[in-house]
Design a protein around this motif. Structure first.
Motif, PDB file in Angstrom:
ATOM      1  N   ALA A 189      30.834  39.664  30.188  1.00  0.00           N
ATOM      2  CA  ALA A 189      29.814  40.746  29.991  1.00  0.00           C
ATOM      3  C   ALA A 189      30.197  41.557  28.741  1.00  0.00           C
ATOM      4  N   HIS A 190      31.457  41.683  28.482  1.00  0.00           N
ATOM      5  CA  HIS A 190      31.965  42.458  27.290  1.00  0.00           C
ATOM      6  C   HIS A 190      31.317  41.493  25.861  1.00  0.00           C
ATOM      7  N   ALA A 191      31.760  40.246  26.213  1.00  0.00           N
ATOM      8  CA  ALA A 191      31.360  39.280  24.898  1.00  0.00           C
ATOM      9  C   ALA A 191      29.823  39.399  24.610  1.00  0.00           C
ATOM     10  N   ARG A 192      29.062  39.305  25.849  1.00  0.00           N
ATOM     11  CA  ARG A 192      27.635  39.274  25.387  1.00  0.00           C
ATOM     12  C   ARG A 192      26.968  40.498  24.852  1.00  0.00           C
ATOM     13  N   PHE A 193      27.740  41.502  25.466  1.00  0.00           N
ATOM     14  CA  PHE A 193      27.179  43.043  25.083  1.00  0.00           C
ATOM     15  C   PHE A 193      28.437  43.714  24.526  1.00  0.00           C
ATOM     16  N   PRO A 194      28.957  43.341  23.242  1.00  0.00           N
ATOM     17  CA  PRO A 194      30.033  44.001  22.646  1.00  0.00           C
ATOM     18  C   PRO A 194      29.977  45.308  22.329  1.00  0.00           C
ATOM     19  N   ASN A 195      28.889  45.946  22.086  1.00  0.00           N
ATOM     20  CA  ASN A 195      28.243  47.352  21.684  1.00  0.00           C
ATOM     21  C   ASN A 195      28.233  48.300  22.681  1.00  0.00           C
ATOM     22  N   ASN A 196      28.212  47.646  23.922  1.00  0.00           N
ATOM     23  CA  ASN A 196      27.793  48.602  25.165  1.00  0.00           C
ATOM     24  C   ASN A 196      29.040  48.643  26.093  1.00  0.00           C
ATOM     25  N   GLN A 197      29.213  49.819  27.041  1.00  0.00           N
ATOM     26  CA  GLN A 197      30.328  50.012  27.705  1.00  0.00           C
ATOM     27  C   GLN A 197      29.895  49.280  29.051  1.00  0.00           C
ATOM     28  N   ILE A 198      30.682  48.711  29.830  1.00  0.00           N
ATOM     29  CA  ILE A 198      30.456  48.090  31.129  1.00  0.00           C
ATOM     30  C   ILE A 198      30.697  48.959  32.347  1.00  0.00           C
ATOM     31  N   VAL A 199      29.969  48.978  33.292  1.00  0.00           N
ATOM     32  CA  VAL A 199      30.265  49.597  34.565  1.00  0.00           C
ATOM     33  C   VAL A 199      30.219  48.567  35.683  1.00  0.00           C
ATOM     34  N   VAL A 200      31.320  48.611  36.665  1.00  0.00           N
ATOM     35  CA  VAL A 200      31.353  47.502  37.507  1.00  0.00           C
ATOM     36  C   VAL A 200      31.154  48.157  38.828  1.00  0.00           C
ATOM     37  N   THR A 201      29.813  48.190  39.407  1.00  0.00           N
ATOM     38  CA  THR A 201      29.280  49.077  40.511  1.00  0.00           C
ATOM     39  C   THR A 201      29.706  48.489  41.950  1.00  0.00           C
ATOM     40  N   GLU A 202      29.997  47.105  42.053  1.00  0.00           N
ATOM     41  CA  GLU A 202      30.569  46.426  43.344  1.00  0.00           C
ATOM     42  C   GLU A 202      31.533  45.469  42.926  1.00  0.00           C
ATOM     43  N   PHE A 203      32.564  45.349  43.752  1.00  0.00           N
ATOM     44  CA  PHE A 203      33.362  44.111  43.369  1.00  0.00           C
ATOM     45  C   PHE A 203      34.545  44.141  44.509  1.00  0.00           C
ATOM     46  N   ALA A 204      34.693  42.827  44.823  1.00  0.00           N
ATOM     47  CA  ALA A 204      35.740  42.438  45.772  1.00  0.00           C
ATOM     48  C   ALA A 204      35.557  40.879  45.849  1.00  0.00           C
ATOM     49  N   LEU A 205      37.030  40.666  46.712  1.00  0.00           N
ATOM     50  CA  LEU A 205      36.819  39.123  47.004  1.00  0.00           C
ATOM     51  C   LEU A 205      35.861  38.860  48.019  1.00  0.00           C
ATOM     52  N   GLN A 206      35.215  37.549  47.987  1.00  0.00           N
ATOM     53  CA  GLN A 206      34.273  37.194  48.957  1.00  0.00           C
ATOM     54  C   GLN A 206      35.231  36.613  50.168  1.00  0.00           C
ATOM     55  N   ASN A 207      35.281  37.375  51.392  1.00  0.00           N
ATOM     56  CA  ASN A 207      35.806  37.130  52.578  1.00  0.00           C
ATOM     57  C   ASN A 207      37.111  36.398  52.369  1.00  0.00           C
ATOM     58  N   PRO A 208      37.994  36.798  51.941  1.00  0.00           N
ATOM     59  CA  PRO A 208      39.242  36.148  51.662  1.00  0.00           C
ATOM     60  C   PRO A 208      39.898  35.662  53.144  1.00  0.00           C
ATOM     61  N   ALA A 209      40.711  34.600  53.146  1.00  0.00           N
ATOM     62  CA  ALA A 209      41.164  34.078  54.421  1.00  0.00           C
ATOM     63  C   ALA A 209      42.417  35.255  54.869  1.00  0.00           C
ATOM     64  N   GLY A 210      43.043  35.797  53.790  1.00  0.00           N
ATOM     65  CA  GLY A 210      44.006  36.918  54.508  1.00  0.00           C
ATOM     66  C   GLY A 210      43.386  38.285  54.388  1.00  0.00           C
ATOM     67  N   GLY A 211      42.305  38.241  54.535  1.00  0.00           N
ATOM     68  CA  GLY A 211      41.696  39.611  54.822  1.00  0.00           C
ATOM     69  C   GLY A 211      42.153  40.781  53.820  1.00  0.00           C
ATOM     70  N   GLN A 212      42.652  41.867  54.438  1.00  0.00           N
ATOM     71  CA  GLN A 212      42.946  43.194  53.590  1.00  0.00           C
ATOM     72  C   GLN A 212      44.336  42.750  52.647  1.00  0.00           C
ATOM     73  N   ALA A 213      45.296  41.873  53.030  1.00  0.00           N
ATOM     74  CA  ALA A 213      46.145  41.616  52.373  1.00  0.00           C
ATOM     75  C   ALA A 213      45.674  40.969  51.021  1.00  0.00           C
ATOM     76  N   ASP A 214      44.947  40.131  51.377  1.00  0.00           N
ATOM     77  CA  ASP A 214      44.311  39.393  50.025  1.00  0.00           C
ATOM     78  C   ASP A 214      43.530  40.122  49.074  1.00  0.00           C
ATOM     79  N   GLN A 215      42.737  41.123  49.738  1.00  0.00           N
ATOM     80  CA  GLN A 215      42.021  42.374  48.977  1.00  0.00           C
ATOM     81  C   GLN A 215      42.931  43.055  48.131  1.00  0.00           C
ATOM     82  N   LEU A 216      43.912  43.465  48.780  1.00  0.00           N
ATOM     83  CA  LEU A 216      44.981  44.500  48.089  1.00  0.00           C
ATOM     84  C   LEU A 216      45.546  43.817  47.016  1.00  0.00           C
TER      85      LEU A 216
END
Length: 280
Positions: A189-216
């Motif tokens: 995203a930064h490479a495509r829009f080098p002159n703009n700030q990025i905001v990441v308004t949702e992110f997480a692993l996709q239902n990892p096998a290790g649950g909360q431990a993997d997310q942490l």
């Protein structure tokens, strides 16, 4: 006046203690909460440590966050998530911004997945978003790598704008398998829009096998990376709710992401991921 060595040392130590901050602020002011509409019984203030570690909140709407404590002392960001919603009518956007006083607006939630074309979004943005004299983000897109979706969709919208859309932020979401994939996507995203700030308004692993431990483990790496990236202005781990509320109100979302990334426990206390957001 004669001063003893003991008195001198005591005065020096007292001076040093006054000059040294006694409280360490962890976050750089980039961290925020994704606050769903069904969170009325939760308190966002639990994640406000008074030091600005977490200082932002949005709820996909232009009305104030539903909770037991308003916005919990956090800075509310309005979001016009669709072209025109019953919950957030486009005709009320300017009025609600003035009433709530939010200084930033997010726009359109994953239009690349909802049949909204870049040209349609560009025309809508020029008419309704450009006139707002506040900070603005382009629509929040998914992390899809399919042609015409994700970051491709944003590039197409910017082209359709023809220089006529005024914006401060590129807004992205990400769900995937590991930190390396996440880092690569944010850097893309930064490479495509080098002159703009990025905001990441949702992110997480996709239902990892290790649950909360993997997310942490993922979030530990992700928070450190985002904090150090000067081109990232804000980020919001998904999601500021409890496992039971998530499952009962958004079963499809809970099935996709899992409940290990929620920031609250079922009793309303802060989860391990929430504690990490406050301390990492």
């Amino acid at each position: 006046m004669k001063t003893s060595i003991t008195t001198f040392v005591a005065l020096a130590l007292a001076s040093l203690s006054l000059a040294t901050p006694t409280v360490k602020r962890h976050g750089p002011g980039k961290r925020g909460l994704v606050w769903p509409y069904y969170n009325g019984g939760l308190d966002p203030g639990r994640l406000n440590d008074g030091q600005g570690t977490v200082n932002l909140i949005y709820d996909y709407e232009t009305y104030n966050p539903p909770s037991t404590n308003g916005n919990g002392g956090l800075n509310f960001i309005g979001m016009q998530r669709c072209l025109d919603c019953d919950s957030s009518p486009i005709s009320q956007l300017a009025t609600r911004q003035q009433q709530s006083g939010f200084a930033t607006v997010f726009t359109l939630n994953e239009p690349d997945q909802n049949g909204i074309t870049p040209q349609q979004a560009a025309d809508w943005y020029k008419q309704h978003i450009n006139p707002l004299t506040i900070k603005k983000a382009l629509p929040a897109v998914s992390s899809s790598a399919n042609a015409g979706q994700g970051l491709d969709w944003v590039q197409q919208m910017v082209s359709a704008c023809g220089g006529g859309c005024f914006y401060d932020y590129i807004n992205i979401h990400w769900y995937g398998q590991n930190f390396a994939q996440f880092q690569a996507h944010v850097n893309d995203a930064h490479a495509r829009f080098p002159n703009n700030q990025i905001v990441v308004t949702e992110f997480a692993l996709q239902n990892p096998a290790g649950g909360q431990a993997d997310q942490l483990n993922f979030f530990k790496q992700a928070f450190a990376f985002l904090d150090s990236a000067s081109f990232v202005a804000m980020y919001f781990p998904f999601v500021a709710t409890s496992p039971s509320l998530f499952q009962s109100n958004d079963p499809a979302g809970a099935g996709f992401v899992g409940t290990g990334s929620t920031l609250y426990n079922n009793d309303g206390s802060i989860s391990a991921v929430g504690q990490l957001l406050l301390s990492a």
